[in-house]
Design a protein around this motif. Structure first.
Motif, PDB file in Angstrom:
ATOM      1  N   PRO A   6       0.793  -1.223   0.000  1.00  0.00           N
ATOM      2  CA  PRO A   6       0.000   0.000   0.000  1.00  0.00           C
ATOM      3  C   PRO A   6       0.834   1.286   0.000  1.00  0.00           C
ATOM      4  N   LYS A   7       1.926   1.291   0.733  1.00  0.00           N
ATOM      5  CA  LYS A   7       2.773   2.485   0.795  1.00  0.00           C
ATOM      6  C   LYS A   7       3.355   2.804  -0.580  1.00  0.00           C
ATOM      7  N   VAL A   8       3.810   1.776  -1.283  1.00  0.00           N
ATOM      8  CA  VAL A   8       4.375   1.963  -2.619  1.00  0.00           C
ATOM      9  C   VAL A   8       3.299   2.466  -3.577  1.00  0.00           C
ATOM     10  N   LEU A   9       2.117   1.869  -3.518  1.00  0.00           N
ATOM     11  CA  LEU A   9       1.027   2.298  -4.394  1.00  0.00           C
ATOM     12  C   LEU A   9       0.617   3.738  -4.116  1.00  0.00           C
ATOM     13  N   ALA A  10       0.457   4.079  -2.845  1.00  0.00           N
ATOM     14  CA  ALA A  10       0.057   5.445  -2.489  1.00  0.00           C
ATOM     15  C   ALA A  10       1.105   6.450  -2.951  1.00  0.00           C
ATOM     16  N   ASP A  11       2.372   6.134  -2.759  1.00  0.00           N
ATOM     17  CA  ASP A  11       3.441   7.031  -3.201  1.00  0.00           C
ATOM     18  C   ASP A  11       3.482   7.155  -4.718  1.00  0.00           C
ATOM     19  N   ILE A  16       2.245  10.387  -9.559  1.00  0.00           N
ATOM     20  CA  ILE A  16       1.494  10.613 -10.795  1.00  0.00           C
ATOM     21  C   ILE A  16       0.724  11.918 -10.711  1.00  0.00           C
ATOM     22  N   ASP A  17       0.066  12.151  -9.588  1.00  0.00           N
ATOM     23  CA  ASP A  17      -0.697  13.385  -9.398  1.00  0.00           C
ATOM     24  C   ASP A  17       0.203  14.613  -9.505  1.00  0.00           C
ATOM     25  N   GLN A  18       1.350  14.582  -8.846  1.00  0.00           N
ATOM     26  CA  GLN A  18       2.273  15.714  -8.897  1.00  0.00           C
ATOM     27  C   GLN A  18       2.816  15.927 -10.305  1.00  0.00           C
ATOM     28  N   SER A  19       3.063  14.849 -11.019  1.00  0.00           N
ATOM     29  CA  SER A  19       3.546  14.955 -12.395  1.00  0.00           C
ATOM     30  C   SER A  19       2.483  15.562 -13.303  1.00  0.00           C
ATOM     31  N   LEU A  20       1.227  15.195 -13.077  1.00  0.00           N
ATOM     32  CA  LEU A  20       0.144  15.788 -13.858  1.00  0.00           C
ATOM     33  C   LEU A  20       0.043  17.287 -13.609  1.00  0.00           C
ATOM     34  N   VAL A  21       0.197  17.690 -12.362  1.00  0.00           N
ATOM     35  CA  VAL A  21       0.138  19.111 -12.026  1.00  0.00           C
ATOM     36  C   VAL A  21       1.287  19.868 -12.686  1.00  0.00           C
ATOM     37  N   VAL A  48      -4.200   4.788  -0.395  1.00  0.00           N
ATOM     38  CA  VAL A  48      -4.182   4.546  -1.844  1.00  0.00           C
ATOM     39  C   VAL A  48      -5.435   5.131  -2.479  1.00  0.00           C
ATOM     40  N   ARG A  49      -6.581   4.914  -1.857  1.00  0.00           N
ATOM     41  CA  ARG A  49      -7.836   5.454  -2.399  1.00  0.00           C
ATOM     42  C   ARG A  49      -7.822   6.978  -2.402  1.00  0.00           C
ATOM     43  N   THR A  50      -7.301   7.577  -1.348  1.00  0.00           N
ATOM     44  CA  THR A  50      -7.228   9.037  -1.270  1.00  0.00           C
ATOM     45  C   THR A  50      -6.318   9.595  -2.351  1.00  0.00           C
ATOM     46  N   SER A  51      -5.167   8.978  -2.550  1.00  0.00           N
ATOM     47  CA  SER A  51      -4.235   9.428  -3.589  1.00  0.00           C
ATOM     48  C   SER A  51      -4.868   9.292  -4.973  1.00  0.00           C
ATOM     49  N   ALA A  52      -5.572   8.201  -5.192  1.00  0.00           N
ATOM     50  CA  ALA A  52      -6.223   7.988  -6.486  1.00  0.00           C
ATOM     51  C   ALA A  52      -7.317   9.019  -6.731  1.00  0.00           C
ATOM     52  N   THR A  53      -8.059   9.349  -5.699  1.00  0.00           N
ATOM     53  CA  THR A  53      -9.106  10.364  -5.832  1.00  0.00           C
ATOM     54  C   THR A  53      -8.505  11.712  -6.199  1.00  0.00           C
ATOM     55  N   ALA A  55      -5.680  12.260  -7.708  1.00  0.00           N
ATOM     56  CA  ALA A  55      -5.167  12.193  -9.077  1.00  0.00           C
ATOM     57  C   ALA A  55      -6.298  12.291 -10.093  1.00  0.00           C
ATOM     58  N   LEU A  56      -7.427  11.637  -9.815  1.00  0.00           N
ATOM     59  CA  LEU A  56      -8.571  11.736 -10.724  1.00  0.00           C
ATOM     60  C   LEU A  56      -9.121  13.152 -10.794  1.00  0.00           C
ATOM     61  N   VAL A  57      -9.117  13.848  -9.687  1.00  0.00           N
ATOM     62  CA  VAL A  57      -9.547  15.254  -9.692  1.00  0.00           C
ATOM     63  C   VAL A  57      -8.598  16.084 -10.555  1.00  0.00           C
ATOM     64  N   THR A  58      -7.308  15.819 -10.449  1.00  0.00           N
ATOM     65  CA  THR A  58      -6.332  16.541 -11.271  1.00  0.00           C
ATOM     66  C   THR A  58      -6.561  16.252 -12.753  1.00  0.00           C
ATOM     67  N   VAL A  59      -6.821  14.996 -13.100  1.00  0.00           N
ATOM     68  CA  VAL A  59      -7.119  14.647 -14.490  1.00  0.00           C
ATOM     69  C   VAL A  59      -8.357  15.403 -14.952  1.00  0.00           C
ATOM     70  N   LYS A  60      -9.367  15.453 -14.123  1.00  0.00           N
ATOM     71  CA  LYS A  60     -10.604  16.159 -14.455  1.00  0.00           C
ATOM     72  C   LYS A  60     -10.336  17.639 -14.694  1.00  0.00           C
ATOM     73  N   LEU A  61      -9.471  18.246 -13.879  1.00  0.00           N
ATOM     74  CA  LEU A  61      -9.154  19.660 -14.059  1.00  0.00           C
ATOM     75  C   LEU A  61      -8.487  19.923 -15.402  1.00  0.00           C
ATOM     76  N   PHE A  62      -7.597  19.033 -15.812  1.00  0.00           N
ATOM     77  CA  PHE A  62      -6.884  19.216 -17.066  1.00  0.00           C
ATOM     78  C   PHE A  62      -7.708  18.791 -18.277  1.00  0.00           C
ATOM     79  N   ALA A  63      -8.451  17.693 -18.150  1.00  0.00           N
ATOM     80  CA  ALA A  63      -9.163  17.143 -19.294  1.00  0.00           C
ATOM     81  C   ALA A  63     -10.511  17.817 -19.527  1.00  0.00           C
ATOM     82  N   GLY A  64     -11.088  18.356 -18.478  1.00  0.00           N
ATOM     83  CA  GLY A  64     -12.393  18.970 -18.625  1.00  0.00           C
ATOM     84  C   GLY A  64     -13.511  17.948 -18.588  1.00  0.00           C
TER      85      GLY A  64
END
Length: 73
Positions: A6-11, A16-21, A48-53, A55-64
């Motif tokens: 879980p630690k590896v997945l969350a990190d 990924i989220d930071q790279s998208l930003v 892991v779920r929090t990090s994924a959420t 990241a999905l919000v970041t994708v939504k911000l960029f993708a529209g």
């Protein structure tokens, strides 16, 4: 996605989220990214779920809103 710790997945998802930003979504396969993040959302670990959420919000911000339909396909 084969990693089980879980630690590896969350990190990884946080990275990924930071790279998208920093770099945006240009040149990414959004379908592959969203599929990976959907898998992370089903993880039993809350971090892991929090990090994924986030990241999905970041994708939504960029993708529209046009890319939000990818989740339902």
């Amino acid at each position: 996605s084969k990693q089980k710790a879980p630690k590896v997945l969350a990190d990884a998802v946080t990275w990924i989220d930071q790279s998208l930003v920093e770099f945006g979504i240009a040149g990414l396969s959004l379908r592959g990214l969203i599929d990976f993040l959907k898998t992370a959302l089903s993880n039993s670990n809350a971090a892991v779920r929090t990090s994924a959420t986030k990241a999905l919000v970041t994708v939504k911000l960029f993708a529209g809103s046009s890319e939000s339909d990818v989740n339902t396909r």
